[in-house]
Design a protein around this motif. Structure first.
Motif, PDB file in Angstrom:
ATOM      1  N   ASN A  53     -66.171   4.612   1.287  1.00 47.53           N
ATOM      2  CA  ASN A  53     -65.528   3.482   1.788  1.00 47.53           C
ATOM      3  C   ASN A  53     -64.213   4.162   2.412  1.00 47.53           C
ATOM      4  OD1 ASN A  53     -66.961   1.171   1.530  1.00 47.53           O
ATOM      5  ND2 ASN A  53     -65.903   0.985  -0.642  1.00 47.53           N
ATOM      6  N   LYS A  54     -63.416   5.308   1.580  1.00 44.77           N
ATOM      7  CA  LYS A  54     -62.275   5.903   2.413  1.00 44.77           C
ATOM      8  C   LYS A  54     -62.671   6.683   3.590  1.00 44.77           C
ATOM      9  CE  LYS A  54     -59.988   6.549  -2.073  1.00 44.77           C
ATOM     10  NZ  LYS A  54     -59.522   7.501  -3.246  1.00 44.77           N
ATOM     11  N   LEU A  55     -63.989   7.201   3.432  1.00 40.44           N
ATOM     12  CA  LEU A  55     -64.507   7.750   4.666  1.00 40.44           C
ATOM     13  C   LEU A  55     -64.541   7.121   6.005  1.00 40.44           C
ATOM     14  CD1 LEU A  55     -66.980  10.441   3.012  1.00 40.44           C
ATOM     15  CD2 LEU A  55     -64.648  11.160   4.039  1.00 40.44           C
ATOM     16  N   TYR A  59     -62.492   7.244   9.344  1.00 42.40           N
ATOM     17  CA  TYR A  59     -63.010   7.488  10.482  1.00 42.40           C
ATOM     18  C   TYR A  59     -62.732   6.315  11.566  1.00 42.40           C
ATOM     19  CZ  TYR A  59     -66.835   8.464  13.880  1.00 42.40           C
ATOM     20  OH  TYR A  59     -67.484   8.833  15.177  1.00 42.40           O
ATOM     21  N   ARG A  60     -62.503   5.219  11.103  1.00 40.14           N
ATOM     22  CA  ARG A  60     -62.121   4.020  11.983  1.00 40.14           C
ATOM     23  C   ARG A  60     -60.639   4.257  12.295  1.00 40.14           C
ATOM     24  NH1 ARG A  60     -64.882   0.850   7.969  1.00 40.14           N
ATOM     25  NH2 ARG A  60     -62.808   0.166   7.111  1.00 40.14           N
ATOM     26  N   ILE A  61     -59.729   4.686  11.719  1.00 39.44           N
ATOM     27  CA  ILE A  61     -58.413   4.991  11.912  1.00 39.44           C
ATOM     28  C   ILE A  61     -58.463   6.173  13.064  1.00 39.44           C
ATOM     29  CG2 ILE A  61     -56.150   6.046  11.235  1.00 39.44           C
ATOM     30  CD1 ILE A  61     -56.880   4.522   8.376  1.00 39.44           C
ATOM     31  N   LEU A  62     -59.018   6.985  12.710  1.00 39.72           N
ATOM     32  CA  LEU A  62     -59.066   8.242  13.913  1.00 39.72           C
ATOM     33  C   LEU A  62     -59.649   7.727  14.972  1.00 39.72           C
ATOM     34  CD1 LEU A  62     -59.844  11.350  11.638  1.00 39.72           C
ATOM     35  CD2 LEU A  62     -57.594  10.633  12.441  1.00 39.72           C
ATOM     36  N   SER A  63     -61.021   7.096  15.100  1.00 40.33           N
ATOM     37  CA  SER A  63     -61.461   6.467  16.151  1.00 40.33           C
ATOM     38  C   SER A  63     -60.620   5.581  17.209  1.00 40.33           C
ATOM     39  CB  SER A  63     -62.559   5.829  15.950  1.00 40.33           C
ATOM     40  OG  SER A  63     -63.692   6.722  15.201  1.00 40.33           O
ATOM     41  N   GLU A  64     -59.830   4.753  16.431  1.00 43.01           N
ATOM     42  CA  GLU A  64     -59.001   3.576  17.013  1.00 43.01           C
ATOM     43  C   GLU A  64     -57.795   4.519  17.786  1.00 43.01           C
ATOM     44  OE1 GLU A  64     -55.555   0.849  15.365  1.00 43.01           O
ATOM     45  OE2 GLU A  64     -57.575   1.015  14.172  1.00 43.01           O
ATOM     46  N   LYS A  80     -49.357   4.613   7.909  1.00 42.07           N
ATOM     47  CA  LYS A  80     -48.982   3.006   7.758  1.00 42.07           C
ATOM     48  C   LYS A  80     -50.525   2.573   7.951  1.00 42.07           C
ATOM     49  CE  LYS A  80     -46.662  -0.469  10.396  1.00 42.07           C
ATOM     50  NZ  LYS A  80     -45.712  -0.817  11.711  1.00 42.07           N
ATOM     51  N   LYS A  81     -51.526   3.127   8.700  1.00 39.72           N
ATOM     52  CA  LYS A  81     -52.731   2.522   8.673  1.00 39.72           C
ATOM     53  C   LYS A  81     -53.709   2.796   7.590  1.00 39.72           C
ATOM     54  CE  LYS A  81     -52.974   2.576  13.692  1.00 39.72           C
ATOM     55  NZ  LYS A  81     -53.336   0.943  13.812  1.00 39.72           N
ATOM     56  N   GLY A  82     -53.101   3.557   6.512  1.00 35.11           N
ATOM     57  CA  GLY A  82     -53.696   3.696   5.401  1.00 35.11           C
ATOM     58  C   GLY A  82     -54.570   4.999   5.417  1.00 35.11           C
ATOM     59  N   PHE A  83     -54.476   5.973   6.124  1.00 36.55           N
ATOM     60  CA  PHE A  83     -55.111   7.170   6.129  1.00 36.55           C
ATOM     61  C   PHE A  83     -54.982   8.010   4.856  1.00 36.55           C
ATOM     62  CE2 PHE A  83     -56.273  11.432   7.618  1.00 36.55           C
ATOM     63  CZ  PHE A  83     -57.552  11.313   8.192  1.00 36.55           C
ATOM     64  N   ASP A  84     -56.282   8.360   4.566  1.00 37.34           N
ATOM     65  CA  ASP A  84     -56.148   9.072   3.071  1.00 37.34           C
ATOM     66  C   ASP A  84     -56.576  10.650   3.631  1.00 37.34           C
ATOM     67  OD1 ASP A  84     -56.451  10.566   0.675  1.00 37.34           O
ATOM     68  OD2 ASP A  84     -57.958   8.749  -0.204  1.00 37.34           O
ATOM     69  N   PHE A  85     -55.226  11.471   3.496  1.00 35.70           N
ATOM     70  CA  PHE A  85     -55.504  12.936   3.832  1.00 35.70           C
ATOM     71  C   PHE A  85     -56.245  13.636   2.910  1.00 35.70           C
ATOM     72  CE2 PHE A  85     -51.686  11.503   6.280  1.00 35.70           C
ATOM     73  CZ  PHE A  85     -51.876  12.021   7.408  1.00 35.70           C
ATOM     74  N   ASP A  86     -56.597  13.157   1.696  1.00 33.50           N
ATOM     75  CA  ASP A  86     -57.437  13.869   0.591  1.00 33.50           C
ATOM     76  C   ASP A  86     -58.835  13.595   0.896  1.00 33.50           C
ATOM     77  OD1 ASP A  86     -55.133  14.977  -0.414  1.00 33.50           O
ATOM     78  OD2 ASP A  86     -54.769  13.372  -1.875  1.00 33.50           O
ATOM     79  N   PHE A 102     -61.916  17.610   9.333  1.00 33.78           N
ATOM     80  CA  PHE A 102     -62.681  16.583   9.722  1.00 33.78           C
ATOM     81  C   PHE A 102     -63.212  15.572   8.888  1.00 33.78           C
ATOM     82  CE2 PHE A 102     -63.321  20.417  12.028  1.00 33.78           C
ATOM     83  CZ  PHE A 102     -63.460  20.085  13.352  1.00 33.78           C
ATOM     84  N   ILE A 103     -63.565  14.287   9.453  1.00 29.54           N
ATOM     85  CA  ILE A 103     -64.342  13.115   9.039  1.00 29.54           C
ATOM     86  C   ILE A 103     -65.323  12.889  10.055  1.00 29.54           C
ATOM     87  CG2 ILE A 103     -64.286  10.590   8.416  1.00 29.54           C
ATOM     88  CD1 ILE A 103     -61.180  12.563   8.304  1.00 29.54           C
TER      89      ILE A 103
END
Length: 123
Positions: A53-55, A59-64, A80-86, A102-103
């Motif tokens: 779910n985190k991946l 992925y959706r955040i980066l694509s957007e 702010k969008k909830g990206f998880d750097f880990d 990469f994701i």
């Protein structure tokens, strides 16, 4: 006298009912086929489900944020969008000393002043 062909009864692996129809039919109904495959393919642990779910979210955040294959984004926007750097799928340490995260095919690189270069990995 013609030989008698005896068909062996087949049973649905999901509900146990007898299967009627084509010789290669494996389930008694679409519902049983779907239930069986959903059970076989579901994530077996909460850790796997949560990581996947985190991946997907990353992925959706980066694509957007990266509609044209390359963009610069401030760290605060990602947070702010909830990206998880880990949660990533790969790290590439280039000979130039740069580190790329990469994701799947969406990548990012930390630049200066909390700015990230977001890009799509070429095949």
């Amino acid at each position: 006298m013609e030989p008698t062909i005896v068909k062996e009864k087949r049973f649905c692996p999901e509900c146990g009912r007898e299967i009627v129809g084509r010789a290669d039919k494996m389930f008694c109904s679409d519902a049983c086929r779907n239930n069986y495959n959903n059970n076989v393919n579901k994530d077996s642990t909460n850790l796997m489900r949560n990581t996947n779910n985190k991946l997907r979210k990353n992925y959706r955040i980066l694509s957007e944020l990266n509609p044209k294959d390359k963009a610069k984004v401030e760290k605060k926007v990602l947070i702010k969008k909830g990206f998880d750097f880990d949660t990533i799928t790969a790290v590439l340490n280039a000979k130039t000393g740069n580190t790329y995260y990469f994701i799947y095919d969406q990548g990012y690189q930390e630049l200066e002043n909390d700015v990230f270069l977001v890009f799509r990995k070429e095949d």
